[in-house]
Design a protein around this motif. Structure first.
Motif, PDB file in Angstrom:
ATOM      1  N   LYS A  39      26.477  28.457  65.763  1.00 36.52           N
ATOM      2  CA  LYS A  39      26.329  29.905  65.937  1.00 36.52           C
ATOM      3  C   LYS A  39      27.668  30.566  66.230  1.00 36.52           C
ATOM      4  O   LYS A  39      27.943  31.670  65.741  1.00 36.52           O
ATOM      5  CB  LYS A  39      25.335  30.197  67.053  1.00 36.52           C
ATOM      6  CG  LYS A  39      23.886  29.871  66.695  1.00 36.52           C
ATOM      7  CD  LYS A  39      22.949  30.149  67.848  1.00 36.52           C
ATOM      8  CE  LYS A  39      21.511  29.848  67.477  1.00 36.52           C
ATOM      9  NZ  LYS A  39      20.579  30.078  68.607  1.00 36.52           N
ATOM     10  N   PHE A  40      28.493  29.908  67.024  1.00 35.23           N
ATOM     11  CA  PHE A  40      29.818  30.464  67.288  1.00 35.23           C
ATOM     12  C   PHE A  40      30.618  30.606  65.997  1.00 35.23           C
ATOM     13  O   PHE A  40      31.263  31.630  65.755  1.00 35.23           O
ATOM     14  CB  PHE A  40      30.577  29.556  68.270  1.00 35.23           C
ATOM     15  CG  PHE A  40      30.603  30.073  69.676  1.00 35.23           C
ATOM     16  CD1 PHE A  40      29.544  29.829  70.537  1.00 35.23           C
ATOM     17  CD2 PHE A  40      31.673  30.803  70.142  1.00 35.23           C
ATOM     18  CE1 PHE A  40      29.561  30.303  71.832  1.00 35.23           C
ATOM     19  CE2 PHE A  40      31.705  31.282  71.427  1.00 35.23           C
ATOM     20  CZ  PHE A  40      30.641  31.033  72.281  1.00 35.23           C
ATOM     21  N   SER A  73      19.943  35.917  71.289  1.00 41.84           N
ATOM     22  CA  SER A  73      19.464  37.027  70.467  1.00 41.84           C
ATOM     23  C   SER A  73      19.633  36.702  68.987  1.00 41.84           C
ATOM     24  O   SER A  73      19.038  35.743  68.506  1.00 41.84           O
ATOM     25  CB  SER A  73      20.199  38.314  70.854  1.00 41.84           C
ATOM     26  OG  SER A  73      21.585  38.190  70.627  1.00 41.84           O
ATOM     27  N   ARG A  74      20.444  37.462  68.260  1.00 45.57           N
ATOM     28  CA  ARG A  74      20.518  37.287  66.815  1.00 45.57           C
ATOM     29  C   ARG A  74      21.102  35.941  66.423  1.00 45.57           C
ATOM     30  O   ARG A  74      22.035  35.458  67.043  1.00 45.57           O
ATOM     31  CB  ARG A  74      21.380  38.402  66.218  1.00 45.57           C
ATOM     32  CG  ARG A  74      20.884  39.799  66.490  1.00 45.57           C
ATOM     33  CD  ARG A  74      21.892  40.817  65.992  1.00 45.57           C
ATOM     34  NE  ARG A  74      23.181  40.651  66.674  1.00 45.57           N
ATOM     35  CZ  ARG A  74      24.311  41.219  66.276  1.00 45.57           C
ATOM     36  NH1 ARG A  74      24.300  41.958  65.185  1.00 45.57           N
ATOM     37  NH2 ARG A  74      25.425  41.056  66.944  1.00 45.57           N
ATOM     38  N   ASP A  75      20.561  35.345  65.387  1.00 42.24           N
ATOM     39  CA  ASP A  75      21.084  34.086  64.855  1.00 42.24           C
ATOM     40  C   ASP A  75      21.978  34.412  63.672  1.00 42.24           C
ATOM     41  O   ASP A  75      21.496  34.859  62.621  1.00 42.24           O
ATOM     42  CB  ASP A  75      19.940  33.170  64.433  1.00 42.24           C
ATOM     43  CG  ASP A  75      20.406  31.754  64.159  1.00 42.24           C
ATOM     44  OD1 ASP A  75      21.610  31.566  63.906  1.00 42.24           O
ATOM     45  OD2 ASP A  75      19.570  30.832  64.211  1.00 42.24           O
ATOM     46  N   PRO A  76      23.281  34.205  63.783  1.00 42.18           N
ATOM     47  CA  PRO A  76      24.194  34.601  62.707  1.00 42.18           C
ATOM     48  C   PRO A  76      24.270  33.608  61.561  1.00 42.18           C
ATOM     49  O   PRO A  76      24.940  33.875  60.563  1.00 42.18           O
ATOM     50  CB  PRO A  76      25.546  34.682  63.424  1.00 42.18           C
ATOM     51  CG  PRO A  76      25.438  33.663  64.509  1.00 42.18           C
ATOM     52  CD  PRO A  76      23.996  33.675  64.951  1.00 42.18           C
ATOM     53  N   GLY A 119      15.551  25.612  59.517  1.00 35.78           N
ATOM     54  CA  GLY A 119      15.678  26.575  58.436  1.00 35.78           C
ATOM     55  C   GLY A 119      17.024  27.243  58.328  1.00 35.78           C
ATOM     56  O   GLY A 119      17.243  28.046  57.424  1.00 35.78           O
ATOM     57  N   ARG A 120      17.952  26.920  59.235  1.00 35.49           N
ATOM     58  CA  ARG A 120      19.289  27.522  59.214  1.00 35.49           C
ATOM     59  C   ARG A 120      20.331  26.449  58.972  1.00 35.49           C
ATOM     60  O   ARG A 120      20.087  25.256  59.143  1.00 35.49           O
ATOM     61  CB  ARG A 120      19.573  28.218  60.546  1.00 35.49           C
ATOM     62  CG  ARG A 120      18.648  29.387  60.849  1.00 35.49           C
ATOM     63  CD  ARG A 120      19.116  30.636  60.144  1.00 35.49           C
ATOM     64  NE  ARG A 120      18.314  31.799  60.488  1.00 35.49           N
ATOM     65  CZ  ARG A 120      18.648  33.048  60.184  1.00 35.49           C
ATOM     66  NH1 ARG A 120      19.775  33.292  59.537  1.00 35.49           N
ATOM     67  NH2 ARG A 120      17.857  34.056  60.506  1.00 35.49           N
TER      68      ARG A 120
END
Length: 343
Positions: A39-40, A73-76, A119-120
């Motif tokens: 995510k970072f 929160s949001r998954d980038p 899924g990511r």
């Protein structure tokens, strides 16, 4: 006397090492479960390649904002795809601004090394050389070459345009030097991202260290006294075994009247101070001589210990010790014991 203090130092160092490893293990489990590293990386790539989302960056610079954005929160991360990289990647029209166009195109070029995770994408590291090659592949897909591709980046208002335009001008429009320049620039950006990630991990480790100290109610000062008493007891046992009956009366004080001295000493010697350090945790483990280990709720004793001000300096000592990290205590243990690693 010297050996007594050496034993005390080794006991404390080993305790802090084990607790530090526990904190590191919990942190690593959280990082893997929530895919923090991935995510970072993708939050940085979205900010750098596509810009902020509605005036709000995916990866803010302030560590307080990082806690608010990642990982809660949001998954980038882009959606996972098991397809190989396409032969050509089509840039969006110059007059069209797509929110994540460049990030999506980059993922197309590197998704061969990906594997699914909820899924990511699970990609948490893109080597600078691979990123530079991906940029050249995208530029090669444009009929106008690198300059035409850069013009489209500018029309899309991509923050990547300013960085790559400077590299292109510095390379004097030479493709090989441009690739090397992009690689060097991206390597520097990854180092900056690593520093931000280390700041994030530092604060997480500090919070986890506090939780571990409180849940196990580890009083470092009291534990040091327990180590000294434990060493003194074992010295007394050795004296009895060598034929010094003068110490028997002192040892009997640790045993009840209905328990034989030999049984009491056996139980005491089989429960060193290092094992007893977890006796005051909110949930305690028991290892009886016969039968299976048991788990018991220790909430009343734990709360009474936690709310006793005399234990707070010891809690603070343990917490500060955990902030040094497991690597520090392992190195110190090796120096004192003389442990050498094979190479």
């Amino acid at each position: 006397m010297l050996s007594l203090y050496i034993d005390l130092a080794i006991g404390l160092i080993l305790t802090f090492l084990l607790l530090s490893l526990l904190v590191s293990g919990i942190n690593e489990g959280i990082v893997r479960l929530l895919a923090i590293r991935s995510k970072f990386l993708w939050a940085y790539l979205r900010d750098t390649m596509d810009g902020a989302d509605k005036g709000r960056a995916w990866l803010p610079a302030k560590i307080r904002d990082v806690f608010a954005v990642l990982p809660f929160s949001r998954d980038p991360r882009p959606a996972h795809s098991d397809q190989p990289a396409p032969v050509e990647s089509t840039m969006p029209a110059a007059e069209t601004k797509s929110g994540d166009a460049m990030t999506t195109l980059l993922y197309e070029r590197v998704r061969e090394i990906d594997h699914p995770k909820t899924g990511r994408t699970s990609i948490a590291n893109i080597p600078p050389g691979r990123f530079a090659v991906a940029m050249l592949e995208l530029a090669a897909s444009d009929p106008g070459g690198v300059e035409g591709w850069l013009a489209k980046l500018k029309a899309m208002n991509s923050p990547l345009y300013g960085h790559l335009m400077g590299v292109w001008e510095g390379a004097q429009r030479d493709l090989d030097r441009f690739r090397q320049g992009v690689e060097t620039w991206f390597d520097g950006e990854m180092q900056r991202l690593s520093l931000l990630y280390k700041r994030y991990v530092k604060w997480v480790m500090a919070a986890l260290g506090l939780v571990v100290v409180l849940l196990f109610s580890v009083d470092g000062l009291q534990y040091a006294k327990t180590l000294l008493r434990d060493n003194a007891l074992r010295t007394g046992v050795a004296a009895v075994a060598s034929g010094d009956p003068a110490t028997v009366a002192e040892l009997k004080q640790k045993c009840t009247a209905d328990v034989q001295l030999t049984d009491c000493l056996t139980e005491t010697l089989s429960s060193p101070a290092l094992v007893k350090i977890f006796d005051n945790a909110i949930v305690s483990l028991t290892f009886p001589a016969g039968g299976d280990p048991g788990v018991s709720w220790n909430g009343a004793v734990w709360w009474d210990r936690l709310t006793t001000p005399s234990h707070w300096p010891g809690f603070l000592l343990t917490y500060v010790a955990l902030l040094f990290g497991a690597s520090f205590w392992w190195d110190l243990l090796r120096r004192i014991t003389g442990i050498k690693l094979r190479r």
